[in-house]
Design a protein around this motif. Structure first.
Motif, PDB file in Angstrom:
ATOM      1  N   GLY A 101       0.837  -1.197   0.000  1.00  0.00           N
ATOM      2  CA  GLY A 101       0.000   0.000   0.000  1.00  0.00           C
ATOM      3  C   GLY A 101       0.869   1.242   0.000  1.00  0.00           C
ATOM      4  O   GLY A 101       2.062   1.175   0.310  1.00  0.00           O
ATOM      5  N   LEU A 102       0.266   2.343  -0.384  1.00  0.00           N
ATOM      6  CA  LEU A 102       0.975   3.624  -0.339  1.00  0.00           C
ATOM      7  C   LEU A 102       0.764   4.218   1.044  1.00  0.00           C
ATOM      8  O   LEU A 102      -0.292   4.033   1.648  1.00  0.00           O
ATOM      9  CB  LEU A 102       0.436   4.554  -1.425  1.00  0.00           C
ATOM     10  CG  LEU A 102       0.582   4.013  -2.852  1.00  0.00           C
ATOM     11  CD1 LEU A 102      -0.152   4.906  -3.842  1.00  0.00           C
ATOM     12  CD2 LEU A 102       2.062   3.897  -3.226  1.00  0.00           C
ATOM     13  N   LYS A 103       1.751   4.963   1.544  1.00  0.00           N
ATOM     14  CA  LYS A 103       1.642   5.337   2.965  1.00  0.00           C
ATOM     15  C   LYS A 103       2.035   6.770   3.309  1.00  0.00           C
ATOM     16  O   LYS A 103       2.323   7.079   4.456  1.00  0.00           O
ATOM     17  CB  LYS A 103       2.452   4.367   3.803  1.00  0.00           C
ATOM     18  CG  LYS A 103       3.929   4.392   3.459  1.00  0.00           C
ATOM     19  CD  LYS A 103       4.759   3.724   4.552  1.00  0.00           C
ATOM     20  CE  LYS A 103       6.203   3.993   4.287  1.00  0.00           C
ATOM     21  NZ  LYS A 103       7.000   4.354   5.406  1.00  0.00           N
ATOM     22  N   SER A 104       2.031   7.638   2.304  1.00  0.00           N
ATOM     23  CA  SER A 104       2.339   9.021   2.643  1.00  0.00           C
ATOM     24  C   SER A 104       1.054   9.822   2.808  1.00  0.00           C
ATOM     25  O   SER A 104       0.308  10.057   1.858  1.00  0.00           O
ATOM     26  CB  SER A 104       3.214   9.647   1.551  1.00  0.00           C
ATOM     27  OG  SER A 104       3.101  11.048   1.609  1.00  0.00           O
ATOM     28  N   ALA A 105       0.795  10.233   4.027  1.00  0.00           N
ATOM     29  CA  ALA A 105      -0.420  10.999   4.307  1.00  0.00           C
ATOM     30  C   ALA A 105      -0.436  12.268   3.458  1.00  0.00           C
ATOM     31  O   ALA A 105      -1.459  12.638   2.869  1.00  0.00           O
ATOM     32  CB  ALA A 105      -0.482  11.339   5.785  1.00  0.00           C
ATOM     33  N   ASN A 106       0.722  12.899   3.363  1.00  0.00           N
ATOM     34  CA  ASN A 106       0.846  14.142   2.637  1.00  0.00           C
ATOM     35  C   ASN A 106       0.498  13.965   1.159  1.00  0.00           C
ATOM     36  O   ASN A 106      -0.296  14.710   0.582  1.00  0.00           O
ATOM     37  CB  ASN A 106       2.281  14.651   2.817  1.00  0.00           C
ATOM     38  CG  ASN A 106       2.416  16.087   2.406  1.00  0.00           C
ATOM     39  OD1 ASN A 106       1.453  16.859   2.490  1.00  0.00           O
ATOM     40  ND2 ASN A 106       3.593  16.453   1.934  1.00  0.00           N
ATOM     41  N   GLU A 107       1.078  12.954   0.545  1.00  0.00           N
ATOM     42  CA  GLU A 107       0.823  12.688  -0.870  1.00  0.00           C
ATOM     43  C   GLU A 107      -0.650  12.353  -1.100  1.00  0.00           C
ATOM     44  O   GLU A 107      -1.221  12.662  -2.146  1.00  0.00           O
ATOM     45  CB  GLU A 107       1.712  11.530  -1.355  1.00  0.00           C
ATOM     46  CG  GLU A 107       1.658  11.321  -2.853  1.00  0.00           C
ATOM     47  CD  GLU A 107       2.238   9.984  -3.302  1.00  0.00           C
ATOM     48  OE1 GLU A 107       2.589   9.887  -4.485  1.00  0.00           O
ATOM     49  OE2 GLU A 107       2.326   9.034  -2.492  1.00  0.00           O
ATOM     50  N   SER A 108      -1.264  11.732  -0.100  1.00  0.00           N
ATOM     51  CA  SER A 108      -2.658  11.310  -0.271  1.00  0.00           C
ATOM     52  C   SER A 108      -3.617  12.505  -0.370  1.00  0.00           C
ATOM     53  O   SER A 108      -4.699  12.396  -0.924  1.00  0.00           O
ATOM     54  CB  SER A 108      -3.086  10.358   0.854  1.00  0.00           C
ATOM     55  OG  SER A 108      -3.353  11.051   2.060  1.00  0.00           O
ATOM     56  N   PHE A 109      -3.206  13.649   0.163  1.00  0.00           N
ATOM     57  CA  PHE A 109      -4.018  14.867  -0.013  1.00  0.00           C
ATOM     58  C   PHE A 109      -3.928  15.341  -1.463  1.00  0.00           C
ATOM     59  O   PHE A 109      -4.888  15.827  -2.035  1.00  0.00           O
ATOM     60  CB  PHE A 109      -3.515  16.007   0.887  1.00  0.00           C
ATOM     61  CG  PHE A 109      -3.921  15.881   2.328  1.00  0.00           C
ATOM     62  CD1 PHE A 109      -5.234  16.096   2.719  1.00  0.00           C
ATOM     63  CD2 PHE A 109      -2.985  15.556   3.298  1.00  0.00           C
ATOM     64  CE1 PHE A 109      -5.610  15.996   4.048  1.00  0.00           C
ATOM     65  CE2 PHE A 109      -3.349  15.451   4.631  1.00  0.00           C
ATOM     66  CZ  PHE A 109      -4.664  15.668   5.010  1.00  0.00           C
ATOM     67  N   LYS A 110      -2.723  15.195  -2.031  1.00  0.00           N
ATOM     68  CA  LYS A 110      -2.506  15.688  -3.394  1.00  0.00           C
ATOM     69  C   LYS A 110      -3.115  14.765  -4.416  1.00  0.00           C
ATOM     70  O   LYS A 110      -3.523  15.176  -5.487  1.00  0.00           O
ATOM     71  CB  LYS A 110      -1.001  15.827  -3.668  1.00  0.00           C
ATOM     72  CG  LYS A 110      -0.363  16.894  -2.808  1.00  0.00           C
ATOM     73  CD  LYS A 110       1.147  16.950  -3.023  1.00  0.00           C
ATOM     74  CE  LYS A 110       1.800  17.807  -1.953  1.00  0.00           C
ATOM     75  NZ  LYS A 110       3.096  17.258  -1.514  1.00  0.00           N
ATOM     76  N   ASN A 111      -3.150  13.473  -4.093  1.00  0.00           N
ATOM     77  CA  ASN A 111      -3.609  12.505  -5.079  1.00  0.00           C
ATOM     78  C   ASN A 111      -4.467  11.408  -4.451  1.00  0.00           C
ATOM     79  O   ASN A 111      -4.076  10.238  -4.418  1.00  0.00           O
ATOM     80  CB  ASN A 111      -2.374  11.904  -5.774  1.00  0.00           C
ATOM     81  CG  ASN A 111      -2.714  11.366  -7.133  1.00  0.00           C
ATOM     82  OD1 ASN A 111      -3.892  11.128  -7.436  1.00  0.00           O
ATOM     83  ND2 ASN A 111      -1.701  11.151  -7.957  1.00  0.00           N
ATOM     84  N   PRO A 112      -5.635  11.804  -3.964  1.00  0.00           N
ATOM     85  CA  PRO A 112      -6.463  10.821  -3.246  1.00  0.00           C
ATOM     86  C   PRO A 112      -6.848   9.608  -4.094  1.00  0.00           C
ATOM     87  O   PRO A 112      -6.845   8.490  -3.590  1.00  0.00           O
ATOM     88  CB  PRO A 112      -7.720  11.613  -2.848  1.00  0.00           C
ATOM     89  CG  PRO A 112      -7.617  12.941  -3.499  1.00  0.00           C
ATOM     90  CD  PRO A 112      -6.221  13.153  -3.956  1.00  0.00           C
ATOM     91  N   LEU A 113      -7.091   9.832  -5.385  1.00  0.00           N
ATOM     92  CA  LEU A 113      -7.509   8.694  -6.226  1.00  0.00           C
ATOM     93  C   LEU A 113      -6.436   7.623  -6.315  1.00  0.00           C
ATOM     94  O   LEU A 113      -6.725   6.428  -6.325  1.00  0.00           O
ATOM     95  CB  LEU A 113      -7.865   9.178  -7.637  1.00  0.00           C
ATOM     96  CG  LEU A 113      -9.322   9.556  -7.832  1.00  0.00           C
ATOM     97  CD1 LEU A 113      -9.544  10.031  -9.264  1.00  0.00           C
ATOM     98  CD2 LEU A 113     -10.245   8.376  -7.518  1.00  0.00           C
ATOM     99  N   LYS A 114      -5.186   8.087  -6.377  1.00  0.00           N
ATOM    100  CA  LYS A 114      -4.081   7.144  -6.414  1.00  0.00           C
ATOM    101  C   LYS A 114      -4.109   6.261  -5.156  1.00  0.00           C
ATOM    102  O   LYS A 114      -3.875   5.061  -5.215  1.00  0.00           O
ATOM    103  CB  LYS A 114      -2.777   7.949  -6.480  1.00  0.00           C
ATOM    104  CG  LYS A 114      -1.516   7.131  -6.595  1.00  0.00           C
ATOM    105  CD  LYS A 114      -0.321   8.074  -6.798  1.00  0.00           C
ATOM    106  CE  LYS A 114       0.999   7.348  -6.561  1.00  0.00           C
ATOM    107  NZ  LYS A 114       2.127   8.291  -6.480  1.00  0.00           N
ATOM    108  N   TYR A 115      -4.433   6.874  -4.047  1.00  0.00           N
ATOM    109  CA  TYR A 115      -4.474   6.137  -2.772  1.00  0.00           C
ATOM    110  C   TYR A 115      -5.657   5.180  -2.715  1.00  0.00           C
ATOM    111  O   TYR A 115      -5.531   4.033  -2.295  1.00  0.00           O
ATOM    112  CB  TYR A 115      -4.437   7.119  -1.580  1.00  0.00           C
ATOM    113  CG  TYR A 115      -2.998   7.443  -1.258  1.00  0.00           C
ATOM    114  CD1 TYR A 115      -2.238   8.213  -2.146  1.00  0.00           C
ATOM    115  CD2 TYR A 115      -2.361   6.896  -0.152  1.00  0.00           C
ATOM    116  CE1 TYR A 115      -0.894   8.442  -1.926  1.00  0.00           C
ATOM    117  CE2 TYR A 115      -1.012   7.118   0.082  1.00  0.00           C
ATOM    118  CZ  TYR A 115      -0.288   7.890  -0.798  1.00  0.00           C
ATOM    119  OH  TYR A 115       1.049   8.091  -0.578  1.00  0.00           O
TER     120      TYR A 115
END
Ligand code: UD1
Length: 356
Positions: A101-115
């Motif tokens: 799984g992906l685990k960067s909270a910060n990145e997940s704000f920028k790219n929620p669909l990817k998460y």
């Protein structure tokens, strides 16, 4: 306890990551057949050499019991192929330890669909294929991040689930899916959601550890990079949190203690009737950012220059586990303290300054 484990296999998704690599090592050492599946988006193939070398160094003979596969959990055809192959060689996959799984909270704000796509769709794929092959034991790597803001109380498993970032939403959603799966076929699945607090450190030999080549999202690998002089200065995010020294407090847990909890969880599920259980995996002790820096400097006799920066989006002030349930259910105690985490982490980083 582990006597018959040669007759089946365990699939570890995300087996090349920080947690995954230590799990592969530990399960192989105990005699399990391990298939690691990893896309290497946040890891490298070289990890498998470190795992093998460490086992060789410890004189553990693993023969053919380790497969290290490059692949994505979104690839259903590949998943089926892996399950089928194991059936054909009479070592069916008995259970899955699902870490990918992906685990960067910060990145997940920028790219929620990817998460959502990677974490949730990927997990659904795994669960579907497991069901097809009647493999119904799963240890899932969840995260303490699903609790969100907790009013500074020690967190137990009944604490309300209220993530404050998209990444946390994906983790809590996967738990929800697992709950639905369990409660709609109550006499078949065995599920453990392990809610990790902050795993750091490395294997005590320094032969296995966390990949610190890229820009780290997390505090400890960042400290390692500063200690290695790859970066000049550590940013400390926030000096005005409602904590004793104004910096964020976390429950850091040694990676080997965390790995052990997976082994015990798997054995617990294997030997129990169908169930679903949520377990906090932490030490129950809180450490602030400044405290961690100080311990690291003291134990490793080095200097970590740092400066205050503004708060990081999606952060919480305090996140510390009530780990009493896990201790009781697994008969497990985290043994290694912050000093040991700092020492082992540095042993790894200083002997592998360029990663794997
Ligand atoms: C972070 C993620 C969390 C994820 C976990 C595991 C956020 C908001 N949370 O947890 O969702 O499950 O990683 O990968 O990203 N800090 C600094 N300087 C840094 C880095 C961190 O001061 O360069 C501070 C943070 O503000 C925090 C503490 O150190 O107070 C720990 O941070 P970190 O290691 O990123 O862990 P979490 O925030 O707990």
């Amino acid at each position: 306890l582990y006597m018959v484990c040669d007759q089946y296999s365990i699939l570890i998704t995300g087996g090349a990551g920080f947690v995954g690599s230590h799990l592969c090592y530990l399960f192989l050492k105990k005699g399990f057949n391990i298939i690691s599946l990893d896309s290497f988006v946040n890891s490298t193939y070289e990890v498998s050499n470190n795992i093998r070398n460490l086992l060789k160094y410890e004189k553990v003979n693993i023969q053919n019991s380790f497969k290290f596969i490059k692949g994505d959990i979104k690839d259903t055809i590949l998943l089926r192929k892996i399950f089928k192959e194991q059936l054909d060689i009479n070592k069916p996959i008995k259970g899955v330890i699902h870490l990918a799984g992906l685990k960067s909270a910060n990145e997940s704000f920028k790219n929620p669909l990817k998460y959502w796509s990677n974490n949730v769709c990927g997990s659904i794929n795994i669960f579907k294929v497991m069901e097809e092959f009647n493999c119904k034991i799963i240890v899932f790597s969840s995260s303490a991040t699903i609790y969100g803001l907790t009013e500074n109380k020690i967190i137990n498993e009944k604490t309300k689930i209220k993530p404050i970032n998209p990444y946390g939403n994906t983790k809590s959603t996967i738990e929800t899916i697992l709950n639905d799966i369990y409660f709609n076929s109550p006499n078949s699945w065995k599920i453990a959601n392990l809610r990790y607090f902050n795993p750091i450190g490395a294997h005590p030999t320094g032969m296995l550890g966390e990949n610190i080549n890229d820009t780290p999202n997390n505090l400890f690998p960042y400290i390692l990079q500063v200690a290695l002089k790859k970066r000049n200065c550590l940013n400390v995010y926030g000096n005005d949190w409602p904590t004793k020294d104004g910096t964020g407090i976390r429950d850091y847990i040694h990676i080997m203690d965390l790995a052990k909890s997976h082994l015990l969880s798997f054995m617990n599920l294997l030997n129990s009737p169908p169930k679903i259980i949520n377990l906090n995996i932490g030490t129950g002790k809180g450490t602030s950012v400044l405290e961690l820096i100080r311990v690291f400097e003291e134990v490793n006799q080095c200097e970590i220059p740092w400066e205050f920066k503004s708060r990081r989006i999606g952060d919480v002030p305090i996140c510390v586990a009530d780990n009493s349930l896990c201790k009781k259910v697994l008969d497990w105690v985290p043994k290694k303290d912050i000093k040991t985490m700092c020492r082992d982490g540095w042993k790894w980083a200083s002997s592998h300054p360029n990663g794997f």
